[in-house]
Design a protein around this motif. Structure first.
Motif, PDB file in Angstrom:
ATOM      1  N   GLY A  74      -6.444  51.159  -8.345  1.00 26.99           N
ATOM      2  CA  GLY A  74      -6.811  51.791  -7.083  1.00 26.99           C
ATOM      3  C   GLY A  74      -7.690  53.002  -7.295  1.00 26.99           C
ATOM      4  O   GLY A  74      -7.673  53.611  -8.376  1.00 26.99           O
ATOM      5  N   GLY A  75      -8.459  53.353  -6.270  1.00 26.52           N
ATOM      6  CA  GLY A  75      -9.323  54.519  -6.384  1.00 26.52           C
ATOM      7  C   GLY A  75      -9.703  55.099  -5.037  1.00 26.52           C
ATOM      8  O   GLY A  75      -9.608  54.421  -4.007  1.00 26.52           O
ATOM      9  N   PHE A  76     -10.102  56.354  -5.066  1.00 26.43           N
ATOM     10  CA  PHE A  76     -10.547  57.046  -3.859  1.00 26.43           C
ATOM     11  C   PHE A  76     -12.025  56.770  -3.611  1.00 26.43           C
ATOM     12  O   PHE A  76     -12.795  56.552  -4.550  1.00 26.43           O
ATOM     13  CB  PHE A  76     -10.335  58.559  -4.009  1.00 26.43           C
ATOM     14  N   TYR A  77     -12.407  56.794  -2.357  1.00 23.27           N
ATOM     15  CA  TYR A  77     -13.809  56.600  -1.993  1.00 23.27           C
ATOM     16  C   TYR A  77     -14.083  57.298  -0.666  1.00 23.27           C
ATOM     17  O   TYR A  77     -13.182  57.922  -0.091  1.00 23.27           O
ATOM     18  CB  TYR A  77     -14.148  55.103  -1.911  1.00 23.27           C
ATOM     19  N   ARG A 212       1.113  46.848  -6.535  1.00 23.12           N
ATOM     20  CA  ARG A 212       0.086  47.512  -5.729  1.00 23.12           C
ATOM     21  C   ARG A 212       0.636  48.763  -5.050  1.00 23.12           C
ATOM     22  O   ARG A 212      -0.029  49.806  -4.995  1.00 23.12           O
ATOM     23  CB  ARG A 212      -0.438  46.549  -4.670  1.00 23.12           C
ATOM     24  N   GLU A 213       1.888  48.673  -4.549  1.00 21.75           N
ATOM     25  CA  GLU A 213       2.474  49.838  -3.887  1.00 21.75           C
ATOM     26  C   GLU A 213       2.724  50.966  -4.876  1.00 21.75           C
ATOM     27  O   GLU A 213       2.649  52.141  -4.522  1.00 21.75           O
ATOM     28  CB  GLU A 213       3.764  49.445  -3.170  1.00 21.75           C
ATOM     29  N   ASP A 214       3.009  50.612  -6.120  1.00 24.75           N
ATOM     30  CA  ASP A 214       3.140  51.631  -7.153  1.00 24.75           C
ATOM     31  C   ASP A 214       1.854  52.426  -7.307  1.00 24.75           C
ATOM     32  O   ASP A 214       1.875  53.642  -7.488  1.00 24.75           O
ATOM     33  CB  ASP A 214       3.469  50.961  -8.485  1.00 24.75           C
ATOM     34  N   VAL A 215       0.739  51.739  -7.249  1.00 22.13           N
ATOM     35  CA  VAL A 215      -0.561  52.394  -7.390  1.00 22.13           C
ATOM     36  C   VAL A 215      -0.801  53.349  -6.219  1.00 22.13           C
ATOM     37  O   VAL A 215      -1.299  54.464  -6.401  1.00 22.13           O
ATOM     38  CB  VAL A 215      -1.693  51.354  -7.487  1.00 22.13           C
ATOM     39  N   VAL A 216      -0.446  52.919  -5.028  1.00 21.52           N
ATOM     40  CA  VAL A 216      -0.607  53.777  -3.846  1.00 21.52           C
ATOM     41  C   VAL A 216       0.244  55.033  -3.991  1.00 21.52           C
ATOM     42  O   VAL A 216      -0.225  56.160  -3.784  1.00 21.52           O
ATOM     43  CB  VAL A 216      -0.220  53.017  -2.562  1.00 21.52           C
ATOM     44  N   VAL A 217       1.513  54.849  -4.366  1.00 24.24           N
ATOM     45  CA  VAL A 217       2.410  55.996  -4.539  1.00 24.24           C
ATOM     46  C   VAL A 217       1.905  56.919  -5.643  1.00 24.24           C
ATOM     47  O   VAL A 217       1.940  58.148  -5.521  1.00 24.24           O
ATOM     48  CB  VAL A 217       3.847  55.519  -4.848  1.00 24.24           C
ATOM     49  N   LEU A 218       1.432  56.340  -6.732  1.00 22.09           N
ATOM     50  CA  LEU A 218       0.892  57.128  -7.843  1.00 22.09           C
ATOM     51  C   LEU A 218      -0.260  58.019  -7.383  1.00 22.09           C
ATOM     52  O   LEU A 218      -0.325  59.204  -7.732  1.00 22.09           O
ATOM     53  CB  LEU A 218       0.410  56.190  -8.953  1.00 22.09           C
TER      54      LEU A 218
END
Length: 239
Positions: A74-77, A212-218
């Protein structure tokens, strides 16, 4: 947190889900069976189960006896106002790792790319490297850290930051999500259920959502640790 100076768009947040190399201990190559029996004697075994029973529950955490089945990224944009998360899933581990390698090598941040994971320095990063080498894959430059000094490796580990030099205890991502009141912490399943979900239920979709939810929480935890406000759910997309 010293990483606060980094551009969020240059950080790739990752999470791995791993399974035992085979469903059953007796399916391992004979040489690996021998080495697992030796390994099992050094693993805490409060239930006093046999090495073959211990294999299904514990082998996945060791790169020599496990494999990667899912990688969350995941990444910010949009000037760091939005976040996108997705999972790479493939039962063929080599194909999965090649897909991840291509992703990091083609990332817009190029040589400025930084990987972020929870317990990444002790699990995600070395596990990726070991499984790539086992699969005959040349390491991407971002993971080729063998000859580098510690201060030259810019990967971010949220667990390492949280320890503040105290190395006695492990603090889970889910616990930190609860402490910081971050929504979306896991409730469907936990890491101990991945092997059962993979081999017995054959439910890769469930594992992918969990990862995927782990990535969001991270990503939200990283914001909190840097004194920023977490993103509203409306600014988070899952693909």
């Amino acid at each position: 947190m010293s990483e606060s100076r980094l551009l969020l768009k240059n950080i790739l947040f990752i999470d791995l889900e791993t399974a035992s190399l085979t469903e059953r201990y007796d399916q391992l190559p004979e040489r690996l069976q021998y080495h697992w029996k030796r390994k099992a004697t050094k693993i805490k075994n409060e239930e006093n189960v046999t090495p073959d029973e211990l294999y299904f529950g514990r082998a996945a955490i060791y790169a020599e006896f496990g494999k990667i089945i899912c990688i969350g990224v995941g990444g910010f944009y949009d000037q760091d106002t939005k976040f996108r998360a997705k999972t790479l899933v493939n039962s063929d581990e080599k194909s999965l790792l090649l897909e991840f390698k291509k992703l990091v090598e083609e990332h817009p941040a190029k040589e400025q790319l930084i990987l972020c994971a929870h317990n990444g320095r002790e699990f995600d990063f070395p596990y990726l490297c070991r499984r790539m080498l086992i699969n005959g894959i040349k390491l991407p430059e971002i993971l080729n850290i063998t000859a580098k000094k510690p201060w030259e490796v810019m990967h971010i580990d949220t667990l390492e930051f949280w320890k503040f030099g105290d190395y006695k205890n492990y603090t889970s991502l889910d616990l930190l999500a609860s402490v910081f009141d971050i929504p979306g912490s896991k409730s469907q399943m936990d890491g101990s259920e991945v092997n059962t979900t993979y081999y017995h239920q054959k439910d890769m979709d469930k594992i992918a959502v969990y990862c995927r939810e782990d990535v969001v929480v991270l990503s939200q935890l990283y914001l909190k640790m840097n004194g920023r406000e977490i993103l509203d759910e409306s600014n988070i997309s899952r693909v």
